[in-house]
Design an enzyme around this catalytic site. Structure first.
Site, mmCIF file in Angstrom:
data_model
loop_
_atom_site.group_PDB
_atom_site.id
_atom_site.type_symbol
_atom_site.label_atom_id
_atom_site.label_comp_id
_atom_site.label_asym_id
_atom_site.label_seq_id
_atom_site.Cartn_x
_atom_site.Cartn_y
_atom_site.Cartn_z
ATOM 1 N N ARG A 95 0.845 -1.208 0.000
ATOM 2 C CA ARG A 95 0.000 0.000 0.000
ATOM 3 C C ARG A 95 0.876 1.252 0.000
ATOM 4 O O ARG A 95 1.889 1.312 0.699
ATOM 5 C CB ARG A 95 -0.948 -0.010 1.198
ATOM 6 C CG ARG A 95 -1.942 -1.154 1.110
ATOM 7 C CD ARG A 95 -3.187 -0.981 1.957
ATOM 8 N NE ARG A 95 -3.960 -2.229 1.895
ATOM 9 C CZ ARG A 95 -4.843 -2.530 0.943
ATOM 10 N NH1 ARG A 95 -5.096 -1.668 -0.022
ATOM 11 N NH2 ARG A 95 -5.476 -3.693 0.948
ATOM 12 N N ILE A 122 2.138 4.779 0.960
ATOM 13 C CA ILE A 122 2.166 5.424 2.279
ATOM 14 C C ILE A 122 1.342 6.718 2.279
ATOM 15 O O ILE A 122 0.946 7.201 3.344
ATOM 16 C CB ILE A 122 3.627 5.683 2.698
ATOM 17 C CG1 ILE A 122 3.773 5.770 4.196
ATOM 18 C CG2 ILE A 122 4.208 6.901 1.997
ATOM 19 C CD1 ILE A 122 5.212 5.692 4.676
ATOM 20 N N HIS A 157 7.454 1.142 -10.883
ATOM 21 C CA HIS A 157 6.270 0.700 -10.141
ATOM 22 C C HIS A 157 5.011 1.102 -10.892
ATOM 23 O O HIS A 157 4.981 2.104 -11.601
ATOM 24 C CB HIS A 157 6.258 1.282 -8.725
ATOM 25 C CG HIS A 157 6.502 2.762 -8.652
ATOM 26 N ND1 HIS A 157 7.763 3.306 -8.760
ATOM 27 C CD2 HIS A 157 5.660 3.796 -8.485
ATOM 28 C CE1 HIS A 157 7.683 4.626 -8.656
ATOM 29 N NE2 HIS A 157 6.415 4.956 -8.501
#
Ligand code: AMP
Ligand code: ZN
Length: 115
Positions: free
Chosen positions: A30, A32, A101
């Site tokens: 997840r 931040i 990512h």
């Protein structure tokens, strides 16, 4: 593994992340600082800095990141309501972590058609 890379450290467990998926190629955790009810980052376990340095051998890996994103969208319950997959590259896109990512963002209508 890059010694100075935050996401390499999350993959290795040196830094804690809220991990929601892991297999031999990818890890998902997840964000931040979530920008929506669901905000997950899907990263390759191997350090790749950005789309700019992808090689032919990475094609399967990148497809795998999208496959994992779709599975997570399903498990988060947002596959039917919709979601956005984003990979920022370079300064104009605001890339801050130079370990490639895919952002999986969803759970509410997007405020902008492309951002
Ligand atoms: P980008 O701007 O595309 O490089 O995205 C980097 C993302 O990493 C941002 O959305 C940050 O909120 C997120 N981030 C930074 N540090 C952490 C961390 N320790 N754990 C999880 N997400 C992080
Ligand atoms: Zn890395």
């Amino acid at each position: 593994m890059s010694d100075s890379c935050l996401f390499c450290k999350i993959v290795s467990g040196e830094i804690q992340g809220t991990i929601v998926f892991r297999d031999d190629q990818a890890t998902a955790f997840r964000d931040i600082n979530p920008v929506g009810p669901t905000h997950i980052l899907i990263v390759p376990n191997r350090h790749v800095a950005s789309v700019n340095v992808l090689e032919s051998d990475d094609e399967q890996l990148m497809g795998h990141l999208f496959k994992v994103a779709g599975q997570l969208a399903n498990s988060e319950g947002i596959d039917q309501t919709g979601y956005r997959l984003i990979t920022n590259t370079g300064p104009d896109a605001g890339q801050t972590i130079f370990h490639i990512h895919v952002h999986l963002i969803g759970g509410q209508p997007m405020k902008h058609p492309m951002g």
